[in-house]
Scaffold this active site. Structure first.
Site, PDB file in Angstrom:
ATOM      1  N   SER B 150       0.848  -1.194   0.000  1.00 45.26           N
ATOM      2  CA  SER B 150       0.000   0.000   0.000  1.00 45.26           C
ATOM      3  C   SER B 150       0.891   1.254   0.000  1.00 45.26           C
ATOM      4  O   SER B 150       1.782   1.363  -0.850  1.00 45.26           O
ATOM      5  CB  SER B 150      -0.950  -0.064   1.208  1.00 45.26           C
ATOM      6  OG  SER B 150      -1.928   0.940   1.146  1.00 45.26           O
ATOM      7  N   ARG B 211     -12.898   7.722   7.608  1.00 49.04           N
ATOM      8  CA  ARG B 211     -12.322   6.382   7.643  1.00 49.04           C
ATOM      9  C   ARG B 211     -13.288   5.357   7.034  1.00 49.04           C
ATOM     10  O   ARG B 211     -12.873   4.478   6.273  1.00 49.04           O
ATOM     11  CB  ARG B 211     -11.991   6.005   9.092  1.00 49.04           C
ATOM     12  CG  ARG B 211     -11.523   4.583   9.293  1.00 49.04           C
ATOM     13  CD  ARG B 211     -10.195   4.299   8.617  1.00 49.04           C
ATOM     14  NE  ARG B 211      -9.714   2.957   8.913  1.00 49.04           N
ATOM     15  CZ  ARG B 211      -8.583   2.453   8.467  1.00 49.04           C
ATOM     16  NH1 ARG B 211      -7.797   3.169   7.700  1.00 49.04           N
ATOM     17  NH2 ARG B 211      -8.223   1.235   8.784  1.00 49.04           N
ATOM     18  N   ASP B 292      -8.619  -5.011  -6.418  1.00 47.97           N
ATOM     19  CA  ASP B 292      -8.278  -3.780  -5.699  1.00 47.97           C
ATOM     20  C   ASP B 292      -9.012  -2.599  -6.336  1.00 47.97           C
ATOM     21  O   ASP B 292      -8.856  -2.338  -7.523  1.00 47.97           O
ATOM     22  CB  ASP B 292      -6.762  -3.560  -5.744  1.00 47.97           C
ATOM     23  CG  ASP B 292      -6.280  -2.469  -4.800  1.00 47.97           C
ATOM     24  OD1 ASP B 292      -7.047  -1.542  -4.484  1.00 47.97           O
ATOM     25  OD2 ASP B 292      -5.113  -2.543  -4.381  1.00 47.97           O
ATOM     26  N   HIS B 322      -7.907  -4.308  -1.872  1.00 44.92           N
ATOM     27  CA  HIS B 322      -6.670  -3.643  -1.457  1.00 44.92           C
ATOM     28  C   HIS B 322      -6.101  -4.243  -0.169  1.00 44.92           C
ATOM     29  O   HIS B 322      -4.891  -4.201   0.050  1.00 44.92           O
ATOM     30  CB  HIS B 322      -6.923  -2.150  -1.271  1.00 44.92           C
ATOM     31  CG  HIS B 322      -5.670  -1.363  -1.025  1.00 44.92           C
ATOM     32  ND1 HIS B 322      -4.731  -1.146  -2.005  1.00 44.92           N
ATOM     33  CD2 HIS B 322      -5.179  -0.766   0.101  1.00 44.92           C
ATOM     34  CE1 HIS B 322      -3.721  -0.439  -1.505  1.00 44.92           C
ATOM     35  NE2 HIS B 322      -3.971  -0.200  -0.237  1.00 44.92           N
ATOM     36  N   ASP B 323      -6.973  -4.751   0.688  1.00 43.91           N
ATOM     37  CA  ASP B 323      -6.509  -5.322   1.960  1.00 43.91           C
ATOM     38  C   ASP B 323      -5.921  -6.724   1.831  1.00 43.91           C
ATOM     39  O   ASP B 323      -5.564  -7.344   2.843  1.00 43.91           O
ATOM     40  CB  ASP B 323      -7.667  -5.368   2.975  1.00 43.91           C
ATOM     41  CG  ASP B 323      -7.843  -4.031   3.701  1.00 43.91           C
ATOM     42  OD1 ASP B 323      -6.996  -3.140   3.521  1.00 43.91           O
ATOM     43  OD2 ASP B 323      -8.826  -3.892   4.451  1.00 43.91           O
TER      44      ASP B 323
END
Lengths: 346, 346
Positions: B150, B211, B292, B322-323
């Protein structure tokens, strides 16, 4: 018009139909606006007195088309002699255009909740019932086709499910039988931004911000790349990215014409969409834009497979993504033309 | 270990290397934390006095690996005897794991700005220079491999471009040479939410909301569908969608451990990423997660094609999007293992 030369059969048929229509239905066009106060049993909000604002334009004796757009669209689909300001679907609606006002009578409503006066949960099915109430009020028993885009397509599916007996055909562009959970998540954030602004006193900035977030989903990643792939301005403590000019232009414009309550309730309404495709039993044309980031093609494919009536999926590509119905004038016009040809009951 | 039976050449080579390492570098592991105060010429913010917090663990005489994660990761990669709390990459780092602390010395820093004390524009290249400063401070001339995910991958590209002479190999997972303009747009919104909350007094709610918006992009649409495709609670005037429980859980957790300033500056830093792949002249492994949603596969393909050093693209599929670097333990572990095998200088 002369038929001395022998035209191809297709051209002859179309010309002949035009002549017939000219003969049977004199080309008298008009336009009217009104409001209707009704007591409705809303799906979630119970019995409510609501005011429905409607407008029609076009051939006074023509077959009726119901035309509905996104949550920020309204009853004014296109300019008419009487109501001359441009409408939200100017490219598709007017004399000689796919939604031909010389041939059809085009009816639309302002969305329930669109003016911010109705602060309760509004289901897309409530909008469908509101349209039916206006049809009753105007003495219109049958709708030749319902043409809906985005939220208007969602409501169209509800209309077909609940009032299918009076509907000839549905054209649903970029709107499905459900909202995708990830897109609901994005809209939850948008509504929470507005709620944050409201509770903290920054409601205008918050609504502008929520709108900016929404708009990111309306266009494709390709368009963002084409428009905003520029180096940012960077100082020691401050940055400004290319897209920020765009946000600062669209946000305040939206705030000027949309109330926070209307935004919250119509955004929420999109996420309440829940109709079984199996209950849609009219011929249905479904338009999927492959690049649409908020209505996945997979959902529209599933919808096409599941509707009870004859269905057809039209896939188009567009860098405008979800906004293609407003921007891809030729492709959308061609689909509308074909669908209306098929729905012609003459 | 016996070599009486003739193993395949590949196995022999690896075993031989293991024996050599065991012989040359006794298996002494340790861990240390420290801070380094340096004066840095930051790319946008000029000359600044900054404090860099670092930690290393593993084989005291081992080859050095630099390991850096996302903006919310820190210098504590994994638990050690001395610092026993779990780290952010516990699955990959430890004795016998791909990032083998019995073999390697693993170094990481807290991101500049990660504690909220540095309120200026922080370029990813500043982070790379901070890592180099720590290496100098610790007397480490050469890094066998930089493993970054990332934001850590973005900084890794900067490190390779600026300090390539002291780097053996780069592994860049889910991080590219630029931010995609549409994802920058989403992050601009996140930062504006925080700014709105700050100016209006709702900073905690705003940071939690920002967030939550960020996290939508961290996972795939498939995972959202699997987790949150449930009917909402709907009352006459109130809705609650399935995803809201998730938002209400993750938001406050993040607020408790992250300062608004840190969030603003590190989010901004991601969008400042701008490094020419042509300046990356070390062997590079690039990992792309097809699902992603914030680092497009196309950007990582372009990166792979353009880097000056030998490069290899590893494509994996994951519902975690993405994680994936945190969740796909086996797939990521296998890639790390292979890359470290290739980077072995023995």
């Amino acid at each position: 018009m002369s038929f001395i030369h022998t035209p191809s059969p297709a051209i002859e048929a179309i010309s002949h139909a035009d002549v017939e229509i000219d003969f049977l239905r004199p080309n008298v066009v008009g336009a009217e606006r009104g409001v209707l106060d009704v007591t409705m049993a809303m799906r979630h909000a119970g019995i409510r007195r609501v005011r429905i604002s409607w407008e029609w334009q076009g051939a006074t004796q023509g077959e009726v088309l119901v035309v509905q757009g996104g949550i920020s669209a309204n009853r004014h689909v296109a300019a008419s002699e009487r109501f001359a300001e441009p409408g939200w679907w100017q490219a598709q609606c007017g004399a000689g255009k796919p939604i031909n006002t010389q041939r059809y009578r085009v009816l639309a409503i302002d969305w329930l909740g669109g003016d911010g006066s109705l602060d309760c949960c509004i289901d897309p099915s409530d909008q469908a019932d509101a349209i039916a109430a206006v049809l009753d009020h105007l003495g219109i028993p049958h709708v030749t086709a319902y043409l809906g885009a985005s939220y208007g397509a969602m409501v169209g599916l509800q209309f077909a499910a609940r009032h299918g007996a009076r509907l000839g055909r549905l054209v649903a562009i970029s709107g499905a039988h459900r909202s995708h959970p990830q897109v609901t998540a994005l809209r939850v954030i948008q509504r929470r931004i507005v709620a944050l602004g409201r509770s903290e006193g920054g409601i205008r900035e918050a609504l502008a911000l929520a709108r900016s977030l929404a708009v990111i989903g309306y266009r494709s990643d390709v368009e963002f790349e084409q428009r905003f792939d520029a180096a940012p301005e960077v100082g020691p403590t401050h940055t400004r990215f290319a897209v920020e000019d765009y946000f600062d232009a669209i946000g305040p414009k939206f705030v000027a014409r949309f109330s926070p309550t209307a935004y919250l309730r119509l955004s929420e309404s999109i996420d309440l969409q829940d109709v079984s495709p199996e209950t849609v039993n009219v011929p249905t044309d479904i338009v999927a834009v492959v690049e649409d980031q908020i209505v996945p093609e997979a959902d529209l494919l599933s919808l096409t497979e599941r509707v009870a009536g004859a269905s057809r999926l039209h896939r188009i590509h567009s860098v405008y993504g979800h906004d293609a119905f407003l921007k891809e004038e030729a492709a959308i016009g061609a689909i509308l033309n074909k669908a209306l040809e098929r729905s012609c009951r003459a």
